[in-house]
Design an enzyme around this catalytic site. Sequence first.
Site, short mmCIF file in Angstrom:
data_model
loop_
_atom_site.label_atom_id
_atom_site.label_comp_id
_atom_site.label_asym_id
_atom_site.label_seq_id
_atom_site.Cartn_x
_atom_site.Cartn_y
_atom_site.Cartn_z
N THR A 1 -3.38 3.45 -0.28
CA THR A 1 -3.93 2.95 -1.53
C THR A 1 -3.07 1.80 -2.06
OG1 THR A 1 -2.68 4.64 -2.74
CG2 THR A 1 -4.97 5.15 -2.19
N CYS B 1 1.07 5.86 -7.09
CA CYS B 1 1.33 4.81 -6.11
C CYS B 1 1.83 3.55 -6.81
CB CYS B 1 0.05 4.52 -5.34
SG CYS B 1 0.09 3.01 -4.36
N GLU C 1 0.82 -1.19 0.00
CA GLU C 1 0.00 0.00 0.00
C GLU C 1 0.86 1.25 0.00
OE1 GLU C 1 -2.64 -0.15 3.29
OE2 GLU C 1 -3.90 -1.70 2.41
N CYS C 2 0.35 2.32 -0.57
CA CYS C 2 1.03 3.61 -0.57
C CYS C 2 0.29 4.56 0.36
CB CYS C 2 1.05 4.21 -1.98
SG CYS C 2 1.92 3.20 -3.18
N GLY C 3 1.01 5.28 1.18
CA GLY C 3 0.39 6.26 2.06
C GLY C 3 -0.07 7.47 1.26
#
Length: 425
Positions: free
Chosen positions: A383, A331, A262-264
Site C-alpha cells: 500500500t 503505513c 509502498e508498505c507491505g
Amino acid sequence: MMRMEPSLHGTASTQFHHEGKVLNLIKESSSSQQLTSTELQRLNDKLSRMSLDAVLLWAHDTFGSKLIDVTSFGYSGMVLLHKLHALKLNDIPILTIDTLHLFPETYQFIQRVKDEFPKLHIHTYRPQNYTTRDEFDYAFGTEYWKTHPDQYNYLSKVEPTLRGLQELKARAWITGRRRDQGGERGQLAILEWTDDGHYKLNPLAYWSQADVWKYIRSYKVPYNPLFQKGYQSVGDVMTTQTVEGDAPERSGRFVGMKGRTECGIHSTRKKIEQMKHQAESLGNMEEQLPTLPCPKCDYELTPSNFEEIVIQKKKDNPSSLLLLEFYSPLCGACQDFAPKFKQIMEKLEQQQEGKIEIARFDVTYHDVPKDVANQHGITVEGTPDLYLIHHPTNDDDGSIQIQHYEGEKEVDPLLQWIKEKSALK
C-alpha cells in the site's frame, strides 16, 4: 498513555532514582537479556511520564558507556544534541551517517555543529570502502539509488549504521523520531527492542513539531538552513524535495525511489498484532490506531460490500468510473500519499464533474476478498495501491475494465494516467 511534556528548563532531574524497580529492569538484567513485552510496556508507562531530561539521565545511568546517539542533524536531532550538551552528557558517542550524497548545506551545517559543540564526540560512518560520492557512483552508477533502492539503502545507510553500532559497542541508541511524524511512527514507544538486538530510545516520541521548534527558538539551537527553504526533512540530495506547509513532515523524502513508496501488508499486520498483544497483556485497549479520514470519498469498502461496489456496480449509475485505493493508516507511505490523494480528488471534482467516484479499502483489519479480486486481476501486495475501474453503463455493451496504476505516487503523473485510462470504452 500520558504525554511526556517537553522540558524547557534544562534542569537535570533525578526522577528515575525514585521510581522503584521498574526503571531498573534493564540495568539489573544481563547485557544479552531482552525484556518481556509486559516488562517493556510497564517501563514505557514510566518513561512516558518523565521529562526529557529525566529520560536521558535514566538512559545514561542504565546503559552507561553502551549508550550512543544516532543523528542526521535534523531539527529533532539538534534538540537532543543540545540537551545532551546541557546535561553534560558529553561522554555519549554521537554516530552520524554520511551517505556521500548529502546536500552541500548539510555538510556545512555538520561542521558548524562540530565547532559549536566541541565537547561532543561525533563519529562519522560512510559506505564501506568509499570516501567520496564520485567513488561510490563510479562503482555503482549515478542512478543506483533509483534502479536498486533497497541495495542503495543498505550500502549507504543500514550497513554503516550497523557497523557503527558494533564498533562503538552500543547496547542502546537514541533517535529523534516522534509520533506526530505519522505513518508507522504513529504508535512509537519511548523504548523499543530491535530485531538486531539493541534497545532504541525515542525520547521525543510524545513531542510535537511545535514543541521541537519552541525549544529551538527558546535556546537558539542551530538548525540546517535547508529548513528555511521548505525542506521539512532532509536526506540525500537526489531523493529529497521541498514540501508545502500543510504536508506531512516526511513527505519530501525518498522521492523517486519506487522501493521506498509502498508498505507491505504483512509488515502492517505484524505491527497491529504486536500492538494488540501488548495492550491485551496489560488489560489496556484504550490505545487507538491512527486514522486517515477521507471526507470526499464516496465509499469505504469492506469485504461485505467489495463485490457490490467494485464489480457489480449498477449499470444505471451515472458514474461509470471508480478510482480505488488500497491503504492502511499504519503505513508511512500511505500517510505521505494522503495529501496528494486529496489534491487528486479535488482536481477530479473540478475537471470530471462527478464522473469519477472514489472508493478506499483499509487493509489494516480486512483481507481483500481474493476470490473476487483475483478473478478480475486485482492483486494487492503493498500500500498505497491504486486501480481505475470502468463499469459499463446502459449505453455500453462492453464488460468491466480494470487498470492498475504502476507509476510514481505523485499528483501530476496520476492525473495524467487517469485522464488517459478514463477514455476507455
